[in-house]
Scaffold this motif. Structure first.
Motif, PDB file in Angstrom:
ATOM      1  N   PHE A 253      -6.496  11.790 -14.266  1.00 23.02           N
ATOM      2  CA  PHE A 253      -7.562  10.886 -13.705  1.00 23.02           C
ATOM      3  C   PHE A 253      -7.161  10.454 -12.523  1.00 23.02           C
ATOM      4  CE2 PHE A 253      -7.219  11.116 -18.419  1.00 23.02           C
ATOM      5  CZ  PHE A 253      -8.713  10.787 -18.704  1.00 23.02           C
ATOM      6  N   ASP A 254      -7.854   9.356 -11.903  1.00 24.03           N
ATOM      7  CA  ASP A 254      -7.552   8.943 -10.537  1.00 24.03           C
ATOM      8  C   ASP A 254      -6.501   8.110 -10.763  1.00 24.03           C
ATOM      9  OD1 ASP A 254      -9.567   9.320  -8.688  1.00 24.03           O
ATOM     10  OD2 ASP A 254     -11.090   8.431  -9.599  1.00 24.03           O
ATOM     11  N   ALA A 255      -5.671   7.743  -9.813  1.00 27.52           N
ATOM     12  CA  ALA A 255      -4.684   6.694  -9.695  1.00 27.52           C
ATOM     13  C   ALA A 255      -5.044   5.535 -10.133  1.00 27.52           C
ATOM     14  CB  ALA A 255      -3.966   6.912  -8.325  1.00 27.52           C
ATOM     15  N   LEU A 256      -4.167   4.466 -10.945  1.00 27.21           N
ATOM     16  CA  LEU A 256      -4.546   3.311 -11.276  1.00 27.21           C
ATOM     17  C   LEU A 256      -4.411   2.587 -10.008  1.00 27.21           C
ATOM     18  CD1 LEU A 256      -2.242   3.419 -14.652  1.00 27.21           C
ATOM     19  CD2 LEU A 256      -4.648   3.801 -14.525  1.00 27.21           C
ATOM     20  N   ALA A 257      -5.497   1.942  -9.926  1.00 31.22           N
ATOM     21  CA  ALA A 257      -5.679   1.087  -8.484  1.00 31.22           C
ATOM     22  C   ALA A 257      -4.856  -0.314  -8.960  1.00 31.22           C
ATOM     23  CB  ALA A 257      -6.907   0.537  -8.453  1.00 31.22           C
ATOM     24  N   GLY A 258      -3.969  -0.745  -8.122  1.00 26.50           N
ATOM     25  CA  GLY A 258      -3.476  -2.104  -8.244  1.00 26.50           C
ATOM     26  C   GLY A 258      -2.181  -1.930  -9.165  1.00 26.50           C
ATOM     27  N   TYR A 259      -1.779  -0.830  -9.403  1.00 30.41           N
ATOM     28  CA  TYR A 259      -0.799  -0.714 -10.386  1.00 30.41           C
ATOM     29  C   TYR A 259       0.482  -0.230  -9.621  1.00 30.41           C
ATOM     30  CZ  TYR A 259       1.753   0.648 -14.572  1.00 30.41           C
ATOM     31  OH  TYR A 259       2.583   0.750 -15.719  1.00 30.41           O
TER      32      TYR A 259
END
Length: 292
Positions: free
Chosen positions: A241-247
């Motif tokens: 998946f895409d990287a987790l934003a704001g994590y």
């Protein structure tokens, strides 16, 4: 001596399974798992408890069918260690479909933590990735040291750097900062240390905070992935998946809650393939009774 004899037979069986056609091995595993589910056992009891807690609105008959399907997948996954640990790279490569939302092997993207989860095919996905790109992996120690040595050696056979989960954080940080991605899974109950209680299927689950802390220390992006078993005995699908934003967000409990929410979404898509045989709710918040 007993452990060495057991290891000899384990290796012999896995080598034999690696030589069989994949579909034969998979079918035998599914049938054997369905048979074993009929026999009362501690693991079957754990599965039934987990399903009752996580799917309280489902009928007993539906949970029974789900538990049997899960047992079939679990036993199948054990037999498929043969091709994963002893099959040639070409055979494993042909069995895995790849779907990735990010460019893989791009060192310019900075440090990367690949966040995996305990679905039955996680081993196949990790080993497939190690054929394609350099990677490191956290592993948990086993009660049988000979079996641990075997697992560590075979999982590293395509070049994976194996790092003990309870080992040096510095080693993991050095690996990340060197440009080598780190694969880990944090969806098991490893105890109260460095953990928080957050919901998983509306049940308080003791959840590790190590992912967000390691990401904060290294500046790594956190990229979730799953590996699923394809229908028709065709192999597996590795989905990145895409990287987790704001994590991480700076709040370890909020990060743990977000990780569990993401996992729950994936489990609902393939509930029979999640590792319900694990005691996910082994530790309980203060004042709550044990569930197992």
């Amino acid at each position: 001596m007993t452990q060495r004899i057991g290891l000899f037979f384990t290796v012999s069986l896995l080598r034999l399974l690696a030589a069989l056609p994949y579909s034969v091995c998979a079918r035998v595993g599914m049938s054997l798992g369905a048979l074993l589910y009929r026999i009362p056992s501690r693991r079957r009891s754990v599965v039934q408890t987990n399903l009752r807690l996580c799917f309280p609105d489902q009928s007993e008959a539906h949970r029974h069918a789900l538990g049997q399907a899960h047992f079939s997948h679990v036993i199948r996954s054990y037999l498929e260690r043969g091709v994963q640990w002893y099959g040639c790279a070409g055979k494993l490569n042909d069995l895995v479909e790849l779907e990735s939302a990010i460019e893989l092997g791009n060192t310019e993207a900075g440090p990367t933590i690949f966040l995996g989860f305990h679905f039955v095919a996680i081993e196949a996905g990790c080993m497939f990735y190690s054929i394609k790109h350099p990677v490191a992996s956290l592993y948990s120690k086993m009660s049988n040291p000979l079996l641990e040595q075997l697992a560590k050696r075979q999982r590293a056979r395509f070049g994976t750097e194996m790092i003990p989960r309870n080992g040096s954080v510095r080693q993991a940080l050095r690996t990340l900062k060197s440009g080598t991605p780190l694969m880990l899974a944090a969806d098991m109950d490893f105890g109260l240390r460095d953990s928080v209680f957050v919901p998983f299927f509306n049940v308080a689950a003791c959840t590790l905070t190590s992912v967000s802390r390691l990401a904060a220390l290294s500046g790594a992006r956190v990229v979730p992935f799953t590996t699923s078993v394809l229908p028709g005995y065709r192999g597996y699908k590795l989905k990145i998946f895409d990287a987790l934003a704001g994590y991480p967000c700076g709040d370890e409990k909020a990060d743990a809650l977000r990780m569990n929410a993401f996992l729950e979404q994936q489990v609902r898509a393939m509930p029979e393939q999640y590792y319900w045989v694990h005691r996910r709710f082994k530790h309980r918040p203060e004042g709550e009774a044990p569930v197992y």
